[in-house]
Design an enzyme around this catalytic site. Structure first.
Site, PDB file in Angstrom:
ATOM      1  N   ARG A  81       0.851  -1.140  -0.104  1.00 22.83           N
ATOM      2  CA  ARG A  81      -0.176  -0.059  -0.086  1.00 22.83           C
ATOM      3  C   ARG A  81       0.943   1.156   0.016  1.00 22.83           C
ATOM      4  O   ARG A  81       2.113   1.339   0.816  1.00 22.83           O
ATOM      5  CB  ARG A  81      -0.836  -0.027   1.242  1.00 22.83           C
ATOM      6  CG  ARG A  81      -2.012  -0.949   1.223  1.00 22.83           C
ATOM      7  CD  ARG A  81      -2.973  -0.747   0.018  1.00 22.83           C
ATOM      8  NE  ARG A  81      -4.029  -1.807   0.212  1.00 22.83           N
ATOM      9  CZ  ARG A  81      -4.004  -2.818  -0.904  1.00 22.83           C
ATOM     10  NH1 ARG A  81      -3.005  -2.725  -1.839  1.00 22.83           N
ATOM     11  NH2 ARG A  81      -5.006  -3.548  -0.969  1.00 22.83           N
TER      12      ARG A  81
ATOM     13  N   HIS B 275       1.112  -0.368 -10.540  1.00 19.68           N
ATOM     14  CA  HIS B 275      -0.022  -1.188  -9.546  1.00 19.68           C
ATOM     15  C   HIS B 275      -0.569  -2.402 -10.400  1.00 19.68           C
ATOM     16  O   HIS B 275      -1.828  -2.710 -10.269  1.00 19.68           O
ATOM     17  CB  HIS B 275      -1.152  -0.519  -9.169  1.00 19.68           C
ATOM     18  CG  HIS B 275      -1.964  -0.916  -7.800  1.00 19.68           C
ATOM     19  ND1 HIS B 275      -2.858  -0.198  -7.180  1.00 19.68           N
ATOM     20  CD2 HIS B 275      -1.994  -2.143  -7.536  1.00 19.68           C
ATOM     21  CE1 HIS B 275      -2.976  -0.846  -6.126  1.00 19.68           C
ATOM     22  NE2 HIS B 275      -2.996  -2.122  -6.293  1.00 19.68           N
TER      23      HIS B 275
END
Length: 312
Positions: free
Chosen positions: A227, A275
């Site tokens: 994250r 990502h």
């Protein structure tokens, strides 16, 4: 009895999921209506992601669960209107994808691939760049959930000594498990390569900061497929500039897509990936979502039920 399931996730993924999830539900003998047009008051389940449109869960008075297609739930878990059970995505395809991304980038660092690739342009015979064996390259992982444990065990099978840290102590074959403040310090101090696979919570926000980065060996390398909020960006940039950290490969960011003016883009010691470390694959995610719904229908508590107190 037909159960009503609302799809409220990425609209671009609807054509794939409208085929895959009904097929997976049918294979489990679940009579259902799966649609983007189910009324909130009629929905028994919501197949959800933050890229859908729901922000207020109050009208979903009948819903037995919100079934998230994302592994991370930090964008929803604090929603005060959410009173229904929430599950997160635990998917073999997601796990395998993360193993492959992490292993590839660990080996890139371990083998010195960047040096050899750079030497191509100058016809340099970089014979002095010889890596140690994997057994001499300690790796640490912060986060020992399904993804962290799987990645750690895969690296251990390649011969890397792997240490892992989690908030609550765990016992995982192949990984030297630690917990607590002393365990975190030990993990950081021994990490030539550090992998972040923690959820983002109040306790893990900015877990890599100016103080904790100083604990790492000089010239260590960092992988963050977890994250974006786990790292204080300013502190990492300072550590890269000083040589405390040799390189960082980052797949997740506080703002995505990463804004073009962000210094990570141009920094020579940062690799940005968009990502994609462990993308959700429709074929396996559909099966995982159907299994979750089937567990609720059997009156069972699924293993991917989110603990609101922990935040994951």
């Amino acid at each position: 009895m037909t159960i009503e399931i609302l799809y409220d996730a990425n609209p671009r993924e609807w054509p794939a999921y409208k085929q895959a999830i009904p097929a997976a539900l049918k294979a489990r003998g679940i009579d259902h209506n799966f649609s983007r047009a189910v009324l909130p008051s009629d929905a028994d389940y919501v197949v959800y992601s933050p890229s859908g449109g729901i922000h207020d869960f109050t009208p979903f008075t009948r819903a037995r669960a919100i079934v998230s297609l994302w592994a991370g739930v930090e964008k929803i878990v604090g929603n005060e209107t959410l009173t229904q059970p929430l599950t997160r995505m635990i998917d073999p395809g997601l796990t395998q994808g993360m193993i492959e991304w992490v292993t590839g980038h660990v080996l890139r660092y371990h083998l010195g691939m960047d040096v050899h690739l750079a030497s191509q342009s100058g016809d340099v015979w970089a014979e002095d760049v010889i890596p140690p064996l994997a057994s001499e390259r300690p790796v640490s992982i912060l986060g020992l959930g399904a993804l962290g444990a799987a990645c750690g065990q895969s690296l251990a099978r390649l011969g890397f000594p792997v240490m892992g840290w989690s908030r609550s102590h765990k016992s995982i074959p192949g990984i030297a498990c630690t917990s607590g403040a002393n365990g975190l310090k030990k993990c950081l101090q021994g990490a030539e390569i550090l992998i972040l696979l923690l959820p983002e919570t109040r306790e893990t926000h900015n877990i890599l900061n100016a103080q904790t980065l100083k604990l790492m060996p000089q010239g260590a390398r960092i992988l963050n497929p977890g994250r974006g909020g786990l790292i204080n960006d300013d502190a990492l940039l300072a550590a890269l500039d000083s040589g405390q950290i040799a390189h960082a490969t980052l797949d997740v960011f506080r703002e995505e897509p990463l804004p073009k003016p962000h210094p990570y883009w141009a920094h020579p010691q940062v690799t940005v990936t968009p990502h994609i470390a462990s993308a959700t694959r429709t074929s396996t995610a559909a099966i995982a979502a159907a299994e979750t719904i089937a567990a609720f229908e059997r009156g069972e508590t699924p293993p991917n039920l989110v603990d609101r107190n922990l935040g994951y």
